[in-house]
Scaffold this motif. Sequence first.
Motif, short mmCIF file in Angstrom:
data_model
loop_
_atom_site.label_atom_id
_atom_site.label_comp_id
_atom_site.label_asym_id
_atom_site.label_seq_id
_atom_site.Cartn_x
_atom_site.Cartn_y
_atom_site.Cartn_z
N TRP A 35 49.33 -37.06 14.04
CA TRP A 35 48.73 -35.76 14.33
C TRP A 35 48.13 -35.73 15.73
O TRP A 35 48.32 -34.76 16.47
N ASN A 38 50.93 -35.78 18.35
CA ASN A 38 51.58 -34.48 18.40
C ASN A 38 50.70 -33.46 19.10
O ASN A 38 51.16 -32.71 19.97
N HIS A 39 49.42 -33.43 18.77
CA HIS A 39 48.49 -32.49 19.39
C HIS A 39 48.42 -32.71 20.91
O HIS A 39 48.44 -31.75 21.68
N PHE A 41 50.72 -33.90 22.89
CA PHE A 41 51.95 -33.40 23.52
C PHE A 41 52.00 -31.87 23.50
O PHE A 41 52.49 -31.26 24.44
N GLU A 42 51.47 -31.25 22.45
CA GLU A 42 51.43 -29.78 22.40
C GLU A 42 50.54 -29.20 23.50
O GLU A 42 50.77 -28.09 23.96
N GLN A 43 49.54 -29.97 23.92
CA GLN A 43 48.62 -29.51 24.96
C GLN A 43 49.21 -29.61 26.36
O GLN A 43 48.62 -29.14 27.32
N GLY A 44 50.37 -30.23 26.48
CA GLY A 44 51.01 -30.39 27.79
C GLY A 44 51.06 -31.84 28.18
O GLY A 44 51.72 -32.63 27.53
N PRO A 46 50.02 -35.35 27.97
CA PRO A 46 49.23 -36.05 26.95
C PRO A 46 48.23 -37.06 27.50
O PRO A 46 47.26 -37.40 26.83
N TRP A 125 55.71 -39.78 11.34
CA TRP A 125 56.00 -38.58 12.12
C TRP A 125 56.82 -37.60 11.27
O TRP A 125 56.51 -36.41 11.19
N PHE A 130 56.93 -33.25 11.63
CA PHE A 130 57.18 -33.05 13.06
C PHE A 130 58.65 -33.33 13.37
O PHE A 130 59.29 -34.14 12.70
N ASN A 131 59.16 -32.67 14.38
CA ASN A 131 60.56 -32.79 14.75
C ASN A 131 60.85 -34.02 15.60
O ASN A 131 59.97 -34.53 16.29
#
Length: 135
Positions: A35, A38-39, A41-44, A46, A125, A130-131
């Motif tokens: 988690w 993933n978070h 990477f979602e923020q741009g 990492p 994962w 998550f993909n």
Amino acid sequence: MSISTLSPVLAVSAAGSESAYQHFANTLQFETDCWDVNHAFEQGEPGFILIDVRSPEQYQRGHIPGAINMLRGKMIASRLAEYPDSTLFVTYCAGPHCNGATRAAMVLAKLGRPVKIMLGGITGWIDEGFNLTQG
């Protein structure tokens, strides 16, 4: 109830709150989870390099988006020289049944690099929904 009839959970007393807090806080210096990765990477950007330590064939079949593939044997100072010494590396492998991430983290630590493992690996994962990226 005698000690011999206590469950294994109750046979040893829990640590005091301060000791428990310190212990659990210390574990986060060594590990992270799916988690949190993933978070990040979602923020741009990492702020760390995610390393898939599985075989190149496994990596090609599916890996975490943003991860690079690097086997333990390829983790040498000259290969890591492109990254500043302060770069945090996060390693992952196939999953809880695999110790590849831990072994790779040991190599990176011996090279003087900051490192954590991602608990659960690729299995964790996928379990989180998550993909993966192929190729």
